[in-house]
Design an enzyme around this catalytic site. Structure first.
Site, short mmCIF file in Angstrom:
data_model
loop_
_atom_site.label_atom_id
_atom_site.label_comp_id
_atom_site.label_asym_id
_atom_site.label_seq_id
_atom_site.Cartn_x
_atom_site.Cartn_y
_atom_site.Cartn_z
N CYS A 7 0.85 -1.20 0.00
CA CYS A 7 0.00 0.00 0.00
C CYS A 7 0.88 1.25 0.00
CB CYS A 7 -0.92 0.03 1.21
SG CYS A 7 -2.37 -1.03 1.08
N ASP A 30 10.78 -6.91 -8.66
CA ASP A 30 11.00 -7.45 -7.33
C ASP A 30 12.40 -7.03 -6.85
OD1 ASP A 30 9.64 -10.07 -5.64
OD2 ASP A 30 11.73 -9.50 -5.18
N ASN A 85 1.60 -16.75 -3.98
CA ASN A 85 1.80 -17.48 -2.73
C ASN A 85 0.72 -17.01 -1.76
OD1 ASN A 85 4.20 -18.70 -3.71
ND2 ASN A 85 5.35 -16.83 -3.19
N HIS A 98 -0.50 -10.24 -4.36
CA HIS A 98 0.33 -9.92 -5.52
C HIS A 98 0.63 -11.20 -6.28
CE1 HIS A 98 2.89 -10.85 -2.09
NE2 HIS A 98 3.73 -11.42 -2.96
P1 5GP Z 1 5.79 -13.21 -1.37
O1 5GP Z 1 6.93 -13.86 -0.62
O2 5GP Z 1 4.84 -12.52 -0.40
O3 5GP Z 1 5.07 -14.10 -2.34
O4 5GP Z 1 6.44 -12.10 -2.27
C1 5GP Z 1 6.90 -10.87 -1.75
C2 5GP Z 1 7.96 -10.37 -2.68
O5 5GP Z 1 8.15 -9.00 -2.41
C3 5GP Z 1 9.31 -11.06 -2.52
O6 5GP Z 1 9.69 -11.68 -3.74
C4 5GP Z 1 10.25 -9.92 -2.12
O7 5GP Z 1 11.53 -10.04 -2.70
C5 5GP Z 1 9.51 -8.70 -2.60
N1 5GP Z 1 9.77 -7.50 -1.84
C6 5GP Z 1 9.84 -7.37 -0.48
N2 5GP Z 1 10.05 -6.09 -0.13
C7 5GP Z 1 10.13 -5.38 -1.30
C8 5GP Z 1 10.33 -4.00 -1.59
O8 5GP Z 1 10.49 -3.14 -0.72
N3 5GP Z 1 10.35 -3.63 -2.90
C9 5GP Z 1 10.16 -4.56 -3.90
N4 5GP Z 1 10.19 -4.09 -5.16
N5 5GP Z 1 9.96 -5.87 -3.66
C10 5GP Z 1 9.94 -6.27 -2.38
ZN ZN Z 2 -1.78 -3.20 1.35
#
Ligand code: 5GP
Ligand code: ZN
Length: 112
Positions: A7, A30, A85, A98
């Site tokens: 957000c 990412d 995920n 996402h």
């Molecule tokens: P999840 O693990 O929830 O499926 O994916 C979260 C993703 O967000 C991860 O691949 C992680 O590398 C990415 N991520 C975490 N913090 C940040 C951030 O501050 N900026 C960006 N661009 N990606 C992020």
């Molecule tokens: Zn949010």
């Protein structure tokens, strides 16, 4: 959701490397890529995970796939994955829904 990372990124409070943005969806690179192409597709509406999705989200969730397909075409990806995920046990670490658009390398099945 004032303490939600995505957000805050969507609101421009935290910097991100944007790939695409419109009124409903944001796509960013990412921060910790696991493939040569690793883009996050994020709805601007706060939904914590796919667990919370119902019929009211049908259009938005479909629209995210349209954007994923468009980006994959624009990037010339021959094969790609769109991954969500849902829940910590499935690897979710940011609790704002996402999709990961992954491409540029071979992928194995089943995923780890
Ligand atoms: P999840 O693990 O929830 O499926 O994916 C979260 C993703 O967000 C991860 O691949 C992680 O590398 C990415 N991520 C975490 N913090 C940040 C951030 O501050 N900026 C960006 N661009 N990606 C992020
Ligand atoms: Zn949010």
């Amino acid at each position: 959701m004032e303490n939600c990372l995505f957000c805050r990124i969507a609101a421009g409070e935290i910097e991100s490397n944007k790939v695409y943005e419109d009124e409903r969806v944001l796509a960013i690179h990412d921060i910790n890529p696991v493939a040569p192409v690793h883009i996050l597709l994020i709805p601007k509406e706060h939904i914590s995970s796919l667990h919370e999705v119902d019929e009211s989200h049908t259009e938005l969730m479909g629209y995210i796939q349209v954007i994923a397909a468009r980006l994959a075409r624009e990037l010339g990806l021959e094969g790609f994955r769109v991954v969500n995920n849902s829940g910590a046990t499935a690897g979710q670490s940011v609790f704002h829904i996402h999709y990961h658009l992954l491409g540029g390398r071979d992928f194995r099945w089943p995923p780890g």
